[in-house]
Design an enzyme around this catalytic site. Structure first.
Site, PDB file in Angstrom:
ATOM      1  N   ASP A 171      62.117  14.535  11.051  1.00 32.86           N
ATOM      2  CA  ASP A 171      62.966  14.949  12.182  1.00 32.86           C
ATOM      3  C   ASP A 171      62.782  16.433  12.519  1.00 32.86           C
ATOM      4  OD1 ASP A 171      65.396  12.676  12.574  1.00 32.86           O
ATOM      5  OD2 ASP A 171      64.235  12.610  10.714  1.00 32.86           O
ATOM      6  N   TYR A 188      60.992  29.018  48.734  1.00 32.30           N
ATOM      7  CA  TYR A 188      62.169  28.430  48.074  1.00 32.30           C
ATOM      8  C   TYR A 188      62.537  27.124  48.770  1.00 32.30           C
ATOM      9  CZ  TYR A 188      63.171  32.767  45.511  1.00 32.30           C
ATOM     10  OH  TYR A 188      63.110  33.826  44.664  1.00 32.30           O
ATOM     11  N   ASN A 215      60.105  28.949  40.296  1.00 32.06           N
ATOM     12  CA  ASN A 215      60.752  28.159  39.248  1.00 32.06           C
ATOM     13  C   ASN A 215      61.060  26.730  39.689  1.00 32.06           C
ATOM     14  OD1 ASN A 215      60.940  30.948  38.694  1.00 32.06           O
ATOM     15  ND2 ASN A 215      62.685  30.634  37.337  1.00 32.06           N
ATOM     16  N   GLY A 236      65.290  31.718  40.576  1.00 32.00           N
ATOM     17  CA  GLY A 236      65.237  32.076  39.165  1.00 32.00           C
ATOM     18  C   GLY A 236      66.297  33.117  38.855  1.00 32.00           C
ATOM     19  N   ARG A 249      49.065  30.301  24.762  1.00 33.06           N
ATOM     20  CA  ARG A 249      49.662  31.069  23.652  1.00 33.06           C
ATOM     21  C   ARG A 249      51.163  30.796  23.593  1.00 33.06           C
ATOM     22  NH1 ARG A 249      52.638  35.464  25.699  1.00 33.06           N
ATOM     23  NH2 ARG A 249      52.251  35.794  27.908  1.00 33.06           N
ATOM     24  N   HIS A 254      47.554  33.035  43.977  1.00 29.97           N
ATOM     25  CA  HIS A 254      47.211  32.999  45.402  1.00 29.97           C
ATOM     26  C   HIS A 254      48.204  33.896  46.128  1.00 29.97           C
ATOM     27  CE1 HIS A 254      45.899  31.220  49.228  1.00 29.97           C
ATOM     28  NE2 HIS A 254      47.181  31.179  49.575  1.00 29.97           N
ATOM     29  N   PHE A 307      58.024  41.517  23.636  1.00 35.24           N
ATOM     30  CA  PHE A 307      57.247  42.738  23.817  1.00 35.24           C
ATOM     31  C   PHE A 307      58.196  43.915  23.754  1.00 35.24           C
ATOM     32  CE2 PHE A 307      54.869  39.366  25.840  1.00 35.24           C
ATOM     33  CZ  PHE A 307      53.564  39.620  25.448  1.00 35.24           C
ATOM     34  N   THR A 316      57.370  34.080  40.244  1.00 35.16           N
ATOM     35  CA  THR A 316      57.272  32.752  39.633  1.00 35.16           C
ATOM     36  C   THR A 316      58.141  31.774  40.402  1.00 35.16           C
ATOM     37  OG1 THR A 316      59.015  33.280  38.041  1.00 35.16           O
ATOM     38  CG2 THR A 316      56.741  33.622  37.330  1.00 35.16           C
ATOM     39  N   ASP A 346      57.682  17.006   7.063  1.00 35.76           N
ATOM     40  CA  ASP A 346      59.043  16.599   7.356  1.00 35.76           C
ATOM     41  C   ASP A 346      58.989  15.720   8.610  1.00 35.76           C
ATOM     42  OD1 ASP A 346      61.974  16.771   7.477  1.00 35.76           O
ATOM     43  OD2 ASP A 346      61.580  17.990   9.238  1.00 35.76           O
ATOM     44  N   LEU A 398      51.630  31.171  40.892  1.00 32.49           N
ATOM     45  CA  LEU A 398      50.464  30.656  41.598  1.00 32.49           C
ATOM     46  C   LEU A 398      49.505  31.811  41.857  1.00 32.49           C
ATOM     47  CD1 LEU A 398      52.714  28.513  41.935  1.00 32.49           C
ATOM     48  CD2 LEU A 398      51.736  27.960  44.167  1.00 32.49           C
ATOM     49  N   GLU A 404      58.402  28.405  34.788  1.00 35.34           N
ATOM     50  CA  GLU A 404      58.055  29.472  35.732  1.00 35.34           C
ATOM     51  C   GLU A 404      56.570  29.531  36.051  1.00 35.34           C
ATOM     52  OE1 GLU A 404      59.873  33.223  35.427  1.00 35.34           O
ATOM     53  OE2 GLU A 404      61.348  32.612  33.932  1.00 35.34           O
TER      54      GLU A 404
HETATM   55  P1  ADP Z   1      63.131  34.100  41.249  1.00 29.24           P
HETATM   56  O1  ADP Z   1      63.725  34.841  40.100  1.00 29.24           O
HETATM   57  O2  ADP Z   1      64.119  33.590  42.233  1.00 29.24           O
HETATM   58  O3  ADP Z   1      62.192  33.013  40.779  1.00 29.24           O
HETATM   59  P2  ADP Z   1      60.765  35.709  41.814  1.00 29.24           P
HETATM   60  O4  ADP Z   1      60.780  37.210  41.927  1.00 29.24           O
HETATM   61  O5  ADP Z   1      60.136  35.123  40.600  1.00 29.24           O
HETATM   62  O6  ADP Z   1      62.240  35.201  42.024  1.00 29.24           O
HETATM   63  O7  ADP Z   1      60.025  35.203  43.114  1.00 29.24           O
HETATM   64  C1  ADP Z   1      59.722  33.865  43.212  1.00 29.24           C
HETATM   65  C2  ADP Z   1      59.498  33.366  44.637  1.00 29.24           C
HETATM   66  O8  ADP Z   1      58.417  34.063  45.257  1.00 29.24           O
HETATM   67  C3  ADP Z   1      59.064  31.926  44.580  1.00 29.24           C
HETATM   68  O9  ADP Z   1      60.179  31.052  44.540  1.00 29.24           O
HETATM   69  C4  ADP Z   1      58.257  31.778  45.848  1.00 29.24           C
HETATM   70  O10 ADP Z   1      59.127  31.377  46.914  1.00 29.24           O
HETATM   71  C5  ADP Z   1      57.742  33.178  46.148  1.00 29.24           C
HETATM   72  N1  ADP Z   1      56.305  33.369  45.875  1.00 29.24           N
HETATM   73  C6  ADP Z   1      55.472  34.079  46.675  1.00 29.24           C
HETATM   74  N2  ADP Z   1      54.217  34.117  46.182  1.00 29.24           N
HETATM   75  C7  ADP Z   1      54.232  33.394  45.028  1.00 29.24           C
HETATM   76  C8  ADP Z   1      53.250  33.063  44.053  1.00 29.24           C
HETATM   77  N3  ADP Z   1      51.979  33.489  44.188  1.00 29.24           N
HETATM   78  N4  ADP Z   1      53.612  32.317  42.989  1.00 29.24           N
HETATM   79  C9  ADP Z   1      54.893  31.918  42.842  1.00 29.24           C
HETATM   80  N5  ADP Z   1      55.883  32.186  43.719  1.00 29.24           N
HETATM   81  C10 ADP Z   1      55.579  32.930  44.822  1.00 29.24           C
HETATM   82  N1  RBF Z   2      58.344  36.164  29.180  1.00 29.47           N
HETATM   83  C1  RBF Z   2      58.455  36.577  27.902  1.00 29.47           C
HETATM   84  O1  RBF Z   2      59.528  37.031  27.506  1.00 29.47           O
HETATM   85  N2  RBF Z   2      57.397  36.501  27.032  1.00 29.47           N
HETATM   86  C2  RBF Z   2      56.184  36.041  27.429  1.00 29.47           C
HETATM   87  O2  RBF Z   2      55.273  35.980  26.596  1.00 29.47           O
HETATM   88  C3  RBF Z   2      56.028  35.617  28.788  1.00 29.47           C
HETATM   89  N3  RBF Z   2      54.831  35.168  29.235  1.00 29.47           N
HETATM   90  C4  RBF Z   2      54.699  34.755  30.536  1.00 29.47           C
HETATM   91  C5  RBF Z   2      53.469  34.287  30.994  1.00 29.47           C
HETATM   92  C6  RBF Z   2      53.303  33.846  32.304  1.00 29.47           C
HETATM   93  C7  RBF Z   2      51.951  33.337  32.732  1.00 29.47           C
HETATM   94  C8  RBF Z   2      54.395  33.902  33.214  1.00 29.47           C
HETATM   95  C9  RBF Z   2      54.240  33.448  34.627  1.00 29.47           C
HETATM   96  C10 RBF Z   2      55.618  34.371  32.773  1.00 29.47           C
HETATM   97  C11 RBF Z   2      55.802  34.809  31.426  1.00 29.47           C
HETATM   98  N4  RBF Z   2      57.018  35.297  30.949  1.00 29.47           N
HETATM   99  C12 RBF Z   2      57.156  35.693  29.638  1.00 29.47           C
HETATM  100  C13 RBF Z   2      58.198  35.197  31.828  1.00 29.47           C
HETATM  101  C14 RBF Z   2      58.573  36.449  32.501  1.00 29.47           C
HETATM  102  O3  RBF Z   2      59.358  37.161  31.591  1.00 29.47           O
HETATM  103  C15 RBF Z   2      59.403  36.013  33.703  1.00 29.47           C
HETATM  104  O4  RBF Z   2      58.577  35.505  34.695  1.00 29.47           O
HETATM  105  C16 RBF Z   2      60.296  37.091  34.171  1.00 29.47           C
HETATM  106  O5  RBF Z   2      61.261  36.549  35.029  1.00 29.47           O
HETATM  107  C17 RBF Z   2      59.523  38.200  34.850  1.00 29.47           C
HETATM  108  O6  RBF Z   2      60.390  39.052  35.524  1.00 29.47           O
HETATM  109 MG    MG Z   3      60.736  33.144  39.381  1.00 26.02          MG
END
Ligand code: ADP
Ligand code: RBF
Ligand code: MG
Length: 380
Positions: free
Chosen positions: A10, A325, A264, A250, A338, A318, A343, A262, A8, A316, A313
């Site tokens: 589109d 932020y 974001n 986030g 993947r 580290h 889950f 993460t 297909d 890192l 998301e």
């Molecule tokens: P949010 O829902 O606001 O994204 P998170 O619980 O995911 O909140 O926390 C994300 C924040 O944590 C990032 O915005 C960053 O400032 C901080 N942070 C600290 N260590 C890490 C890391 N190893 N990877 C990503 N973010 C990190």
């Molecule tokens: N969320 C999902 O619902 N399914 C996934 O398979 C999934 N895989 C993830 C893999 C990685 C490497 C990362 C960083 C996030 C993933 N998440 C996934 C997102 C996760 O649900 C999100 O970071 C939430 O906000 C955790 O609280």
């Molecule tokens: Mg986040």
């Protein structure tokens, strides 16, 4: 039996769905401002995959618009024709076509798009049509999808039996048509309702990256790289995509409590970059505060939380002493690990994400992923 592939266009090979929803949706809301945008969106999803006139008629009827389907099409088609040049290939489409070419697998197109629109739609991707062994459009059949006629025509043009045809489709009506033509049907849904595909599909996959051609008797892809740590995990190198922006808030679900913070990025200004990748889990590198680090990231809707909005998301790999932020973050996305998964427990989600991090740590030390770090160097 030598297999052939029927594709297909589109939503499967090219990314037109958002453009169509945007333009047709605006025309409809202009005709009847009292309609709820979400209802318009649902109706547009339902007619996806059908021929433009069939779709316009169904929409005009279902939404009780003050004009006919013909008149609706007369308004929308010039607007769309002016924008087809923006249309891009779907993630994984180029890889699939190149692979089929390399293995001498014949493939053709069965598209509801009228012949007259094809050139404009494919202006930037002309070679895609050139390599097709057949192109059957909605104009060539009496009844469009979900009628099987269009697939039967494609089979006649390609030669062979229906059982030898493998169809890749993104809509329920397309899958219905292919199944009724007696073909193996693989769904790559462009709508979120995956259940709508089940009665008509042999498999429902997440994106073309996940197409497992061997299952259908076709030559397997050989470009995934084994993690080689005793697991069967494999990572697909993708054309590297760089994304930059300030770290935004986030959903604040306390990913940090899970040990998975993460950082974001805002999706809106990165639409082009995000559309070059299928939703899923990736590895790559990320740079913040002048240093780069290994990274795993999710792009998509996080099915476990069923987010309404797509997110980017990156986690890192580290330890940081504090939050960053608002600070500038650059990432380079280099490999697909993947699809996003659902889950049954949070523990299972966290375990899987930790496994993704292990995969990234191993794979980022070797080619072709290690060298993509250099794409961030301008920021350091
Ligand atoms: P949010 O829902 O606001 O994204 P998170 O619980 O995911 O909140 O926390 C994300 C924040 O944590 C990032 O915005 C960053 O400032 C901080 N942070 C600290 N260590 C890490 C890391 N190893 N990877 C990503 N973010 C990190
Ligand atoms: N969320 C999902 O619902 N399914 C996934 O398979 C999934 N895989 C993830 C893999 C990685 C490497 C990362 C960083 C996030 C993933 N998440 C996934 C997102 C996760 O649900 C999100 O970071 C939430 O906000 C955790 O609280
Ligand atoms: Mg986040």
């Amino acid at each position: 039996m030598s297999r052939v592939v029927v594709l297909d266009l589109d939503g499967t090979l090219i990314n037109t769905e958002q453009l169509v929803d945007e333009i047709v949706g605006a025309v409809i809301l202009d005709l009847d401002p009292s309609l709820a945008p979400s209802r318009v969106h649902d109706v547009l999803e339902k007619v996806r995959g059908t021929r433009p006139l069939d779709a316009s008629r169904a929409v005009a009827r279902e939404l009780e618009l003050p004009i006919t389907g013909e008149a609706l099409l007369e308004r929308t088609s010039p607007l769309l024709n002016a924008r087809w040049g923006e249309v891009r290939l779907m993630p994984g489409a180029r890889r699939l076509l190149t692979h089929l070419d390399a293995h001498g697998v014949r493939y053709g197109l069965a598209t509801s798009t009228p012949r007259a629109y094809l050139a404009a739609k494919m202006a930037s991707h002309g070679d895609v049509l050139e390599n097709m062994s057949c192109v059957v459009t909605g104009c060539a059949v009496k009844r469009g999808k979900p009628d099987p006629e269009i697939f039967t025509r494609a089979r006649e043009a390609l030669g062979g039996e229906a059982e030898a045809c493998v169809v890749v489709e993104d809509t329920p009506v397309g899958c219905e048509a292919a199944r009724r033509a007696g073909m193996t049907t693989v769904a790559v849904p462009s709508i979120r309702d995956r259940e709508a595909f089940e009665p008509w599909s042999d498999d429902v996959i997440h994106s073309l990256y996940d197409l497992d051609l061997e299952r259908y008797g076709l030559p397997a892809f050989t470009d995934r790289i084994a993690v080689g740590d005793g697991s069967s995990d494999r990572v697909l190198p993708v054309p590297p995509v760089v994304m930059r922006g300030p770290v935004v808030k986030g959903f604040g679900r306390g990913s940090r409590v899970l040990g998975i913070p993460t950082a974001n990025l805002d999706v809106t200004p990165l639409k082009w970059e995000v559309d070059s990748l299928a939703p899923g889990i990736y590895l790559g590198w990320a740079s913040v505060r002048g240093a780069s680090h290994a990274m795993v990231m999710s792009i998509g809707w996080n099915p476990y939380f069923d987010n309404a909005k797509k997110t980017i998301e990156p986690w890192l790999l580290h330890e940081f002493d504090d939050d960053f932020y608002g600070e500038e973050l650059s990432v380079v996305v280099a490999g697909y690990i993947r699809p996003e998964a659902d889950f049954t427990t949070l523990d299972a989600l966290v375990a899987r994400i930790r496994r993704d991090a292990d995969v990234a740590r191993v794979m980022l030390t070797c080619a072709p992923f290690a060298e993509t770090r250099a794409l961030l160097s301008r920021n350091e």
